[in-house]
Design a protein around this motif. Structure first.
Motif, PDB file in Angstrom:
ATOM      1  N   GLU A 390       0.806  -1.211   0.000  1.00  0.00           N
ATOM      2  CA  GLU A 390       0.000   0.000   0.000  1.00  0.00           C
ATOM      3  C   GLU A 390       0.843   1.267   0.000  1.00  0.00           C
ATOM      4  O   GLU A 390       0.586   2.194  -0.754  1.00  0.00           O
ATOM      5  N   ASP A 500      -9.174   2.435  -0.648  1.00  0.00           N
ATOM      6  CA  ASP A 500      -9.947   2.907  -1.806  1.00  0.00           C
ATOM      7  C   ASP A 500     -11.114   3.782  -1.345  1.00  0.00           C
ATOM      8  O   ASP A 500     -11.432   4.800  -1.972  1.00  0.00           O
ATOM      9  N   ARG A 503      -9.744   7.180  -0.455  1.00  0.00           N
ATOM     10  CA  ARG A 503      -9.380   7.970  -1.638  1.00  0.00           C
ATOM     11  C   ARG A 503     -10.642   8.511  -2.327  1.00  0.00           C
ATOM     12  O   ARG A 503     -10.630   9.617  -2.877  1.00  0.00           O
ATOM     13  N   SER A 504     -11.724   7.710  -2.273  1.00  0.00           N
ATOM     14  CA  SER A 504     -13.003   8.206  -2.815  1.00  0.00           C
ATOM     15  C   SER A 504     -13.513   9.381  -1.977  1.00  0.00           C
ATOM     16  O   SER A 504     -14.075  10.346  -2.514  1.00  0.00           O
ATOM     17  N   LYS A 507     -11.707  12.585  -2.897  1.00  0.00           N
ATOM     18  CA  LYS A 507     -12.190  13.221  -4.129  1.00  0.00           C
ATOM     19  C   LYS A 507     -13.293  14.228  -3.823  1.00  0.00           C
ATOM     20  O   LYS A 507     -13.436  15.233  -4.514  1.00  0.00           O
ATOM     21  N   ARG A 524       2.416   8.317  -1.267  1.00  0.00           N
ATOM     22  CA  ARG A 524       2.275   7.050  -1.979  1.00  0.00           C
ATOM     23  C   ARG A 524       0.845   6.498  -1.861  1.00  0.00           C
ATOM     24  O   ARG A 524       0.318   5.888  -2.790  1.00  0.00           O
ATOM     25  N   ALA A 527      -1.297   8.479  -4.256  1.00  0.00           N
ATOM     26  CA  ALA A 527      -0.962   8.298  -5.670  1.00  0.00           C
ATOM     27  C   ALA A 527      -1.560   7.027  -6.273  1.00  0.00           C
ATOM     28  O   ALA A 527      -1.662   6.907  -7.501  1.00  0.00           O
ATOM     29  N   LYS A 528      -1.960   6.092  -5.441  1.00  0.00           N
ATOM     30  CA  LYS A 528      -2.498   4.828  -5.963  1.00  0.00           C
ATOM     31  C   LYS A 528      -3.863   5.048  -6.613  1.00  0.00           C
ATOM     32  O   LYS A 528      -4.634   5.912  -6.216  1.00  0.00           O
ATOM     33  N   GLU A 529      -4.135   4.217  -7.613  1.00  0.00           N
ATOM     34  CA  GLU A 529      -5.420   4.280  -8.296  1.00  0.00           C
ATOM     35  C   GLU A 529      -6.446   3.420  -7.551  1.00  0.00           C
ATOM     36  O   GLU A 529      -6.125   2.355  -7.033  1.00  0.00           O
ATOM     37  N   ASN A 530      -7.679   3.884  -7.529  1.00  0.00           N
ATOM     38  CA  ASN A 530      -8.746   3.142  -6.866  1.00  0.00           C
ATOM     39  C   ASN A 530      -9.189   1.929  -7.685  1.00  0.00           C
ATOM     40  O   ASN A 530      -9.288   2.000  -8.905  1.00  0.00           O
ATOM     41  N   ALA A 531      -9.468   0.825  -6.975  1.00  0.00           N
ATOM     42  CA  ALA A 531     -10.076  -0.333  -7.626  1.00  0.00           C
ATOM     43  C   ALA A 531     -11.583  -0.145  -7.737  1.00  0.00           C
ATOM     44  O   ALA A 531     -12.231  -0.750  -8.603  1.00  0.00           O
ATOM     45  N   ASP A 533     -14.903   2.997  -6.683  1.00  0.00           N
ATOM     46  CA  ASP A 533     -15.287   4.278  -6.097  1.00  0.00           C
ATOM     47  C   ASP A 533     -16.397   4.048  -5.085  1.00  0.00           C
ATOM     48  O   ASP A 533     -17.428   3.438  -5.395  1.00  0.00           O
TER      49      ASP A 533
END
Length: 584
Positions: A390, A500, A503-504, A507, A524, A527-531, A533
């Motif tokens: 992570e 995730d 991170r949603s 936003k 870090r 910077a990761k992309e969500n699997a 939302d």
């Protein structure tokens, strides 16, 4: 010289005081300070759990007894049927050959006598099973006294302590509560009119000696006890091996550990390993780790003797942990312990955890017979790197520790029901109901988290509990509270899926990335992309919609309250009264 202070006709000598808890009284002087009043919750909880366990055990034994009686009656009925057939043959014989009492003159009279004999035959009744409890470290005897007075199915309690001073205090308090053995004159007329004396057996038997020696003396199957209670000052580690051997099959083992400075931090990993056979971790869920480390110790200790544990209730309470487990003997279940214990890789920054089971079970059906065979295999590694997937920080190893469920929800539900029906019996009933309700609803998976702590890893605004719960429920995951920490949650979602969710959230509530250091793990994580939302729409089953006004956590009863100082070696007590308590 005695003072004039009395309580229920008890004369209190100068320099002594009476401490009352529920219906039990103990007399102490300042030099005989063994008791921590804050532990009333521990004692109340133990009485409720042991009482429910004893009633369930007695019911199970009653069912077996009824089945045996039904089988016996079936056999007797069959025998009686054969006797009736024989009786019909006898009636056809000459009357002179029948053995009839002199006052009887007919077969009809004989039949009447037989009917009367059958009608007066005593019908067997089941006697509730009475259990024996051994309290290995009894100190003042208050706990043993309360067990004897408040648990109806207690046959007698063995209260032990190594200290002669403590034993003297126990004997005095046992007599004070009318639980000691004594002779009472009973006049009876027997043949020559001799007078017999009936002896009242003690309800609390006081023993002076080493706790382990006493328990080892009860490890033979015929000498085992039904319940063992370990409530030491500090670790219960030295007593566990003896305890798991002297409990009957299906018996209850109750263990307290107050050394959370060892179990719930990384200050003394070597001490934790020597006492519990595992390594701790310093995270927000350290108190649940402490429970699982102790359960691992109990499991491995029992396994050495072909026995296994069944956790009934495992609680982190204030400055200690308290665990109730059943102990059974069954080889196949002992083998399954391999898959119920794991090591964990824990991130030093974001506290993500990755479970590494010690082994796994594989079911294999036999083609010819159709029987299912269980095979036990080693487990492949879950990670190929020593860095957190992570946030790319280092991982530390924790455990091995128990990774199966902490509680039996059915048992906990029965304890909750008992507490609700018997509130007047417990001074801490409100808190008992609150904590037990949380434990009953708690998800079995490790570990809990707090939204505020996870938000701190992202340097973001913290979402509310309802927001987090709704997002998890909308995504199809389960959510519950944890009893171990205020504001904590458990979920079936992985840590990556939880990130995730955050991170949603970010936003919708952006963070100021320019204020975060480039070397921070938060960079870090962000910077990761969500699997996926997350959907924060209010879910109808969120915890807020089901909120109940329950007392869950201890409110400070006094300033700087907590575990007291350890008693001197001369007294070797387990708990302290009237001494300044240590800060918690």
């Amino acid at each position: 010289m005695a003072s004039t202070s009395t309580l229920s006709n008890i004369v209190v000598p100068d320099g002594f005081r009476i401490h009352t808890e529920n219906s039990s009284h103990i007399m102490l002087s300042k030099e005989e300070a063994f008791l921590n009043p804050v532990q009333e919750f521990n004692r109340d909880l133990s009485i409720a759990c042991i009482r429910v366990w004893s009633e369930e055990l007695s019911k199970a034994k009653e069912e077996k007894w009824k089945k045996a009686q039904t089988k016996k009656q079936g056999t007797t009925s069959k025998s009686n049927g054969e006797s009736v057939a024989m009786g019909q043959t006898d009636v056809e014989m000459p009357f002179s050959t029948l053995k009839v009492p002199k006052e009887r003159t007919s077969v009809v009279h004989l039949a009447d006598t037989e009917k009367q004999r059958i009608s007066t035959t005593k019908v067997p009744e089941y006697r509730p099973y009475k259990f024996v409890l051994l309290e290995a470290l009894s100190a003042t005897g208050l706990r043993a006294i309360r067990y004897a007075k408040e648990i109806p199915l207690a046959k007698y309690i063995i209260a032990n302590d190594l200290s002669p001073v403590a034993v003297g205090v126990m004997k005095r308090n046992v007599e004070l509560n009318g639980l000691g053995g004594e002779e009472s004159s009973v006049s009876t007329v027997a043949d020559a009119g001799a007078s017999l004396r009936a002896v009242k057996k003690p309800k609390v038997i006081v023993n002076e000696g080493d706790a382990c020696s006493l328990m080892y003396n009860h490890r033979e199957e015929k000498n085992r006890v039904d319940v063992v209670d370990l409530d030491p000052y500090g670790t219960a580690g030295p007593f566990i091996d003896a305890a798991v051997q002297c409990v009957n099959d299906g018996g209850l083992l109750c263990v307290t550990c107050t050394d959370l400075a060892v179990l719930a931090t990384t200050n003394f990993p070597e001490k934790c390993y020597s006492n519990y056979g595992g390594v701790p971790v310093k995270t927000e869920y350290s108190h649940e780790v402490a429970l699982r480390l102790l359960l691992h110790t109990l499991s491995t200790s029992a396994s050495r003797y072909g026995r296994y544990i069944e956790p009934m209730l495992s609680l982190s309470i204030d400055f200690y942990i308290r665990i109730f487990v059943k102990v059974h003997t069954q080889p196949i279940e002992v083998k399954k312990a391999l898959s119920k214990n794991s090591t964990f890789y824990v991130c030093t920054n974001c506290q993500s955890h990755y479970e590494q089971p010690l082994g796994r079970m594989v079911s294999k059906a036999h083609e010819a017979s159709g029987n299912i065979n269980i095979l036990f295999k080693t487990q492949a590694a879950v990670l190929s790197s020593d860095k957190c997937p992570e946030c790319d920080s280092h991982l530390h190893i924790a455990g091995p520790m128990w990774s199966a469920p902490l509680h039996d929800p059915v048992f906990v539900e029965k304890v909750v029901h008992h507490v609700e029906e018997s509130k007047e019996l417990y001074g801490t009933a409100a808190r008992m109901k609150g904590m037990l309700t949380l434990a009953k609803e708690e998800l079995p998976s490790p570990f809990y988290f707090t939204p505020s702590r996870v938000a701190s890893f992202f340097h973001c605004q913290c979402p509310s509990l309802d927001d987090v719960c709704s997002a998890l429920l909308n995504a199809g995951y389960q959510v519950s509270r944890s009893h171990a920490c205020a504001g904590s949650l458990k979920t079936t979602a992985s840590r990556a899926e939880l990130h995730d969710l955050f991170r949603s959230w970010i936003k919708l509530h952006p963070v100021k990335i320019e204020k975060i250091s480039e070397t921070s793990p938060a960079v870090r994580l962000l910077a990761k992309e969500n699997a996926f939302d997350a959907d924060f729409t209010r879910h109808p089953r969120t915890l807020g919609a089901l909120e109940m006004k329950l007392v869950r956590y201890q409110e400070n009863p006094s300033a700087n309250w907590g575990p007291g100082r350890k008693a001197s070696k001369r007294k070797r007590s387990t708990e302290v009264l009237d001494e300044p308590p240590a800060k918690h």
